[in-house]
Design a protein around this motif. Sequence first.
Motif, PDB file in Angstrom:
ATOM      1  N   ASP A 294      -0.550   0.249  -1.532  1.00  0.00           N
ATOM      2  CA  ASP A 294      -0.848   0.599  -0.134  1.00  0.00           C
ATOM      3  C   ASP A 294      -0.881  -0.353   0.956  1.00  0.00           C
ATOM      4  O   ASP A 294      -1.512  -1.621   0.304  1.00  0.00           O
ATOM      5  N   ASP A 295       0.344  -0.757   1.527  1.00  0.00           N
ATOM      6  CA  ASP A 295       0.256  -2.023   2.400  1.00  0.00           C
ATOM      7  C   ASP A 295      -0.394  -1.766   3.962  1.00  0.00           C
ATOM      8  O   ASP A 295      -0.666  -3.275   4.417  1.00  0.00           O
ATOM      9  N   PHE A 368       1.887  -7.687  -7.745  1.00  0.00           N
ATOM     10  CA  PHE A 368       2.312  -6.119  -7.816  1.00  0.00           C
ATOM     11  C   PHE A 368       2.059  -5.804  -8.317  1.00  0.00           C
ATOM     12  O   PHE A 368       1.899  -4.667  -9.283  1.00  0.00           O
ATOM     13  N   TYR A 369       0.878  -6.553  -9.418  1.00  0.00           N
ATOM     14  CA  TYR A 369       0.405  -6.241 -10.652  1.00  0.00           C
ATOM     15  C   TYR A 369      -1.491  -6.246 -10.422  1.00  0.00           C
ATOM     16  O   TYR A 369      -1.702  -7.391 -10.033  1.00  0.00           O
ATOM     17  N   MET A 386      -8.024  -7.421   0.695  1.00  0.00           N
ATOM     18  CA  MET A 386      -7.138  -8.322   1.978  1.00  0.00           C
ATOM     19  C   MET A 386      -5.986  -6.920   1.293  1.00  0.00           C
ATOM     20  O   MET A 386      -5.350  -6.422   0.524  1.00  0.00           O
ATOM     21  N   PRO A 387      -5.037  -6.711   2.959  1.00  0.00           N
ATOM     22  CA  PRO A 387      -4.200  -5.988   3.003  1.00  0.00           C
ATOM     23  C   PRO A 387      -3.235  -6.703   2.102  1.00  0.00           C
ATOM     24  O   PRO A 387      -3.363  -7.872   2.885  1.00  0.00           O
ATOM     25  N   ARG A 388      -2.053  -5.951   1.536  1.00  0.00           N
ATOM     26  CA  ARG A 388      -0.985  -6.531   0.679  1.00  0.00           C
ATOM     27  C   ARG A 388       0.091  -7.119   1.615  1.00  0.00           C
ATOM     28  O   ARG A 388       0.185  -8.199   1.473  1.00  0.00           O
ATOM     29  N   ALA A 389       0.119  -6.248   2.865  1.00  0.00           N
ATOM     30  CA  ALA A 389       0.993  -7.387   3.648  1.00  0.00           C
ATOM     31  C   ALA A 389       0.667  -8.421   3.966  1.00  0.00           C
ATOM     32  O   ALA A 389       1.515  -8.705   4.098  1.00  0.00           O
ATOM     33  N   ARG A 394       1.525 -14.846   4.086  1.00  0.00           N
ATOM     34  CA  ARG A 394       1.453 -15.950   3.863  1.00  0.00           C
ATOM     35  C   ARG A 394       1.698 -17.244   2.703  1.00  0.00           C
ATOM     36  O   ARG A 394       1.537 -17.523   2.368  1.00  0.00           O
ATOM     37  N   LEU A 395       2.588 -15.698   2.010  1.00  0.00           N
ATOM     38  CA  LEU A 395       3.097 -16.608   0.481  1.00  0.00           C
ATOM     39  C   LEU A 395       4.778 -16.369   0.908  1.00  0.00           C
ATOM     40  O   LEU A 395       5.735 -15.755   1.630  1.00  0.00           O
ATOM     41  N   GLY A 396       5.220 -17.506   0.306  1.00  0.00           N
ATOM     42  CA  GLY A 396       6.435 -16.744  -0.208  1.00  0.00           C
ATOM     43  C   GLY A 396       7.163 -17.232  -1.088  1.00  0.00           C
ATOM     44  O   GLY A 396       6.298 -18.027  -2.126  1.00  0.00           O
TER      45      GLY A 396
END
Length: 557
Positions: A294-295, A368-369, A386-389, A394-396
């Motif tokens: 769910d994004d 991812f998990y 939080m929505p995963r998207a 905010r992450l690299g």
Amino acid sequence: MLSLVAAAGALAQPALVSRVIAVVGSGEPLLPAVGLLVVVLLAASALSAFQQFLLQRTAEGVVLSTRRLLTDRLLRLPIAEYDRRRTGDLMSRVGSDTTLLRATVTSGVVDVAGSVVLALGAVVAMALVDVWLLLLTVVSVAIGVTTAVLASRGVRRLSRQAQEEVGAMTAAVERALSAVRTIRASGATAREAAAVGASAGRAYTAGVRVARLEALVSPAGSIAVQGAFLAVLGVGGYRVANGSMTVAELVAFILYLFLLVMPLGQAIGAYTELQTGLGALVRIQEILALDPEDDEHAERPARAAAPAPATAAGPPPLLQLDGVDFGYPDGTPVLRGVSFDVPAGSRVALVGPSGAGKSTILALIEGFYPVSAGVVRWSGTDVREMPRAALRARLGYVEQEAPVLAGSVRDNLLLTRPDATDPELWAVLADVGLTQVVRRSPRGLDVLVGDEGVLLSGGERQRLAIARSLLARPELLLLDEPTASLDARNEQLLRETLAAASADRALLVVAHRLSTVLDSDQIVVLDQGRVVARGTHDELVDSSPLYRELATAQLLV
């Protein structure tokens, strides 16, 4: 609708032929009857051709929409699903399984509908011509049809088994091609070719079982057609000879007989095709039935997460792991009670022996998990709220294998920021020391990197992956062994780049080579899934036996 109109045109033709024969016998003008027959024949043929074109186009549309839907679902599955399934089998579902749907549409549903209408019309017309010949026909055809249907009952099950074997073969080919250099260097080419050949043999055997069963259907239909024709011809000839039936009626009945048995044969074949397509459809639906990641909406925790602890220093840390446990579905524990913070603008390193759970922590941060227990917080908010998207924006993240996609350098960089300009692309390449590598080719940013970046060295692939992440300007950069494939000169260059990058973002680095993280603000030492020590390099050398052992082995003490 067109198939129904075409069926009506076909049903009219035997009556028109009978009319032509009657006209010839009566001496009436022949041209009007023949002209009407020709017009109906041409019109029915044109409608049939147009209907077939629309049918084929519709079938291609079904395949297209199914492939798009299936691909979209495959790219959105939870990461755990990819751990359980083979890539080649998933590829087979998009390729060969969806192709079978084309035959299901073209030879299945629509043909069955048209064939039924045509057969019913022929039966009605035959009843109007001669009821006794119709009963004789029905008995002959019923025997053949019943045999064919019984023979087709196992086609769906065998077809699915055949597609599963094709999927296994595709997976074996994908496995061999993805590691072809390793296979060649290991002298294992013949063994791998034999393994793929054995998988192809199993697919062949499964296909032959389907073909054997389908082969029983065709003779049954042929026997029904030939038996009905011979019976009608013999009995009908006798009835013409004794004057109870005219030649025109017999000719019309035989033509109607062909209109009956032809669609019945098509219907039997369509039924077999439909069973084959349904076998493939089961494999497609198996993937479509899986819930995607769910994004768009927040994933609510099963229990209320504890609020982030208040600190006297001000706002909560950028990232916080609080008592995190994680284990794989088979019950293997990986992390136990892991807790540490990553303040904004800081550099934090994760070190420890192989298998300590360092890379798993990065995967949990990316979502991812799901964690088994505990909580991961972003700026004080449980990431499950939080929505995963939104979190991933905010992450690299640079994986340990530093994957590079087939295409050009530009394609790879624009993966994270499709609106980036050429000056921005060149600037980030300069940051990771790839400018000269890219300028070697007159194509510049459009130079191809090969499948999985095979035209680049291991260090160049790793630096390109880091440049891709830096281009997105993340608040937190996750690096899994960023210097694993770099020589000493490029390692130093990358250390300088990361030092500059940490001025306006936080870094969380997994490292086996401690020389790359000596100047970290905090080093977290993990062993067997637990945090066993935290501190700076100097502090850990004095306080952590495990860290002192690692540092001594790398000549850093």
